[in-house]
Design an enzyme around this catalytic site. Structure first.
Site, PDB file in Angstrom:
ATOM      1  N   LYS A  35      30.779  29.369  -4.532  1.00 28.08           N
ATOM      2  CA  LYS A  35      31.896  28.480  -4.186  1.00 28.08           C
ATOM      3  C   LYS A  35      32.595  28.013  -5.469  1.00 28.08           C
ATOM      4  O   LYS A  35      32.028  28.148  -6.566  1.00 28.08           O
ATOM      5  CB  LYS A  35      31.362  27.287  -3.394  1.00 28.08           C
ATOM      6  CG  LYS A  35      30.349  26.455  -4.149  1.00 28.08           C
ATOM      7  CD  LYS A  35      29.592  25.515  -3.223  1.00 28.08           C
ATOM      8  CE  LYS A  35      28.668  24.619  -4.021  1.00 28.08           C
ATOM      9  NZ  LYS A  35      27.761  23.859  -3.149  1.00 28.08           N
ATOM     10  N   ARG A 130      25.914  14.096   5.085  1.00 30.70           N
ATOM     11  CA  ARG A 130      27.202  14.686   4.748  1.00 30.70           C
ATOM     12  C   ARG A 130      27.592  15.571   5.926  1.00 30.70           C
ATOM     13  O   ARG A 130      28.484  15.239   6.675  1.00 30.70           O
ATOM     14  CB  ARG A 130      27.055  15.484   3.445  1.00 30.70           C
ATOM     15  CG  ARG A 130      28.216  15.391   2.517  1.00 30.70           C
ATOM     16  CD  ARG A 130      27.940  15.969   1.147  1.00 30.70           C
ATOM     17  NE  ARG A 130      27.301  17.280   1.158  1.00 30.70           N
ATOM     18  CZ  ARG A 130      27.091  18.021   0.093  1.00 30.70           C
ATOM     19  NH1 ARG A 130      27.472  17.589  -1.097  1.00 30.70           N
ATOM     20  NH2 ARG A 130      26.499  19.188   0.179  1.00 30.70           N
ATOM     21  N   TYR A 256      43.507   8.809 -31.457  1.00 34.50           N
ATOM     22  CA  TYR A 256      44.104   7.767 -30.610  1.00 34.50           C
ATOM     23  C   TYR A 256      43.156   6.587 -30.450  1.00 34.50           C
ATOM     24  O   TYR A 256      41.956   6.766 -30.220  1.00 34.50           O
ATOM     25  CB  TYR A 256      44.410   8.337 -29.228  1.00 34.50           C
ATOM     26  CG  TYR A 256      45.573   9.300 -29.205  1.00 34.50           C
ATOM     27  CD1 TYR A 256      46.852   8.899 -29.613  1.00 34.50           C
ATOM     28  CD2 TYR A 256      45.390  10.603 -28.753  1.00 34.50           C
ATOM     29  CE1 TYR A 256      47.914   9.794 -29.568  1.00 34.50           C
ATOM     30  CE2 TYR A 256      46.449  11.496 -28.710  1.00 34.50           C
ATOM     31  CZ  TYR A 256      47.713  11.087 -29.119  1.00 34.50           C
ATOM     32  OH  TYR A 256      48.760  11.957 -29.077  1.00 34.50           O
ATOM     33  N   MET A 304      44.578  15.726 -25.829  1.00 36.81           N
ATOM     34  CA  MET A 304      44.908  16.778 -24.864  1.00 36.81           C
ATOM     35  C   MET A 304      44.565  18.161 -25.412  1.00 36.81           C
ATOM     36  O   MET A 304      44.010  19.006 -24.705  1.00 36.81           O
ATOM     37  CB  MET A 304      46.397  16.717 -24.510  1.00 36.81           C
ATOM     38  CG  MET A 304      46.802  17.747 -23.470  1.00 36.81           C
ATOM     39  SD  MET A 304      48.563  17.767 -23.147  1.00 36.81           S
ATOM     40  CE  MET A 304      48.767  16.289 -22.184  1.00 36.81           C
TER      41      MET A 304
HETATM   42  C1  LIG Z   1      26.465  24.219  -3.504  1.00 35.66           C
HETATM   43  C2  LIG Z   1      25.400  24.276  -2.503  1.00 35.66           C
HETATM   44  C3  LIG Z   1      24.149  24.800  -2.834  1.00 35.66           C
HETATM   45  C4  LIG Z   1      23.781  25.185  -4.250  1.00 35.66           C
HETATM   46  O1  LIG Z   1      23.469  23.998  -4.964  1.00 35.66           O
HETATM   47  P1  LIG Z   1      23.003  24.044  -6.491  1.00 35.66           P
HETATM   48  O2  LIG Z   1      22.606  22.647  -6.772  1.00 35.66           O
HETATM   49  O3  LIG Z   1      24.188  24.467  -7.279  1.00 35.66           O
HETATM   50  O4  LIG Z   1      21.895  25.011  -6.568  1.00 35.66           O
HETATM   51  C5  LIG Z   1      23.216  24.918  -1.827  1.00 35.66           C
HETATM   52  N1  LIG Z   1      23.492  24.533  -0.562  1.00 35.66           N
HETATM   53  C6  LIG Z   1      24.679  23.998  -0.218  1.00 35.66           C
HETATM   54  C7  LIG Z   1      24.913  23.576   1.186  1.00 35.66           C
HETATM   55  C8  LIG Z   1      25.661  23.846  -1.172  1.00 35.66           C
HETATM   56  O5  LIG Z   1      26.836  23.308  -0.827  1.00 35.66           O
END
Ligand SMILES: *Cc1c(COP(=O)(O)O)cnc(C)c1O
Length: 364
Positions: A35, A130, A256, A304
């Protein structure tokens, strides 16, 4: 000459880190989470190195399409499932497996016309709060799904909130086992932290791991354990060069807001890297950095396009000297992304995902 900043994606390190996940749970299959464009690395750039995975997990249907365009014929899992009914058409067309975490997704399936029944991962909310069905609602969701001709195999998943920390996963594992007791189907619980820390427990490793961050060379439980402890290798390097040096006198300030004041004569270097490249602006004075592979620290505020580094440990460094912001430096040196993230009050995850589009990327 282009601005000297560059990111490197290390394919051997990706393959090595994937092998570490396998070694942690040799009898489990491995979803690699790709992802967020493979955690900022680029799906197309990591694909060859990771094609030994059993499947790829992601959220975005566009990313699923990109994986199929690379000719990946194996499993792809949509971790958040479908966002609207017509997403099911793409699931049918591309053979995507998808999470089912709320009732509406079951309604959409029930109304979906398909020739090939779908493989789904029914998600339990075991305490993360979640996504997923609460334990009381889990059975009836399963019963509904199980009655649908649109559904083929039903697998089970849940996600841990504290696999990296003191609270641990036991409370969630118990809820998961209770909710799925006597239901037939494959199971998936572990993220990277659970894989590295807890995969000795057969209940936790289950049938499918879901690993992301460890594959990308960041320790899921830093600073408790670093990548050296877990035998992981950096997969992303952000490097640049010194484009100037300055000789400071006592009382001189840097950058800065004048947040750094020299107390003695010192030499500093100016690096072509700033927050517009994805370097965290909240990394204050003292954030580790390598100059010619020698460890030193940043000085003052990140701007930046530039930041400043202390050249005291590398007195011979001149403009053009190689600077490693994170990742693999010259002569086998390493600066874990976790150390930089920690100094900026964030995680390796955020830094790798935030690599800016203006940084040229080289796959090595
Ligand atoms: C992103 C994700 C993972 C992987 O998590 P990591 O901490 O990067 O290993 C596993 N399960 C779900 C549902 C996720 O969204």
């Amino acid at each position: 000459m282009p601005r000297p900043i560059q990111a490197l994606i290390h394919t051997e390190a990706l393959t090595h880190n994937l092998a570490r996940a396998r070694a942690a749970a040799p009898d489990a299959r491995v979803w690699v989470a790709v992802k967020a464009n493979a955690y900022g690395h680029g799906i197309e750039r990591v694909f060859q190195a990771l094609r030994g995975a059993d499947g790829f997990a992601l959220l975005d249907l566009d990313e699923a399409q990109r994986l199929r365009a690379l000719d990946w014929r194996g499993p792809i899992l949509l971790l958040e499932g479908c966002f609207e009914p017509r997403d099911l058409e793409l699931c049918s067309r591309l053979g995507l497996w998808h999470a089912v975490h709320r009732e509406a997704q079951i309604d959409w399936l029930a109304a979906h016309k398909t020739h090939q029944p779908h493989r789904v991962f029914l998600k339990l909310n075991s305490g993360m709060n979640r996504l997923g069905f609460r334990p009381q609602a889990f059975r009836s969701a399963w019963t509904r799904l199980n009655a649908l001709p649109q559904v083929d195999e039903i697998s089970f998943m849940t996600h841990f909130s504290d696999a990296d920390g003191a609270r641990g996963v036991e409370h969630q594992v118990r809820r998961f086992i209770e909710a799925t007791a006597d239901l037939q189907g494959e199971r998936s619980l572990s993220n990277s932290a659970a894989t590295l820390r807890l995969a000795g427990d057969a209940r936790v490793r289950a049938d499918w791991l879901r690993v992301g961050i460890m594959v990308y060379g960041s320790s899921p439980d830093f600073p408790t354990h670093d990548i050296a402890h877990w035998d992981l290798r950096p997969t992303m390097t952000l490097r640049s060069q010194l484009i100037a040096t300055q000789q400071l006198q006592p009382g001189d300030t840097v950058g800065y807001g004048s947040t750094f004041t020299a107390e003695a004569p010192m030499r500093i270097g100016i690096v072509a890297c700033g927050y517009a490249d994805g370097y965290p602006r909240h990394a204050g004075t003292g954030t580790p950095v390598l100059v010619e592979g020698v460890r030193t620290r940043t000085i003052g505020r990140v701007s930046m396009d530039m930041l400043a580094v202390d050249l005291t440990p590398v007195p011979a460094a001149q403009p053009g000297a190689e600077v490693t912001l994170w990742g693999q430096g010259p002569r086998g040196t390493v600066l874990a992304i976790d150390e930089v993230a920690h100094a900026a009050g964030t995680l390796g995850y955020e830094l790798m995902c935030a690599l800016a589009a203006r940084v040229p990327v080289l796959t090595v």
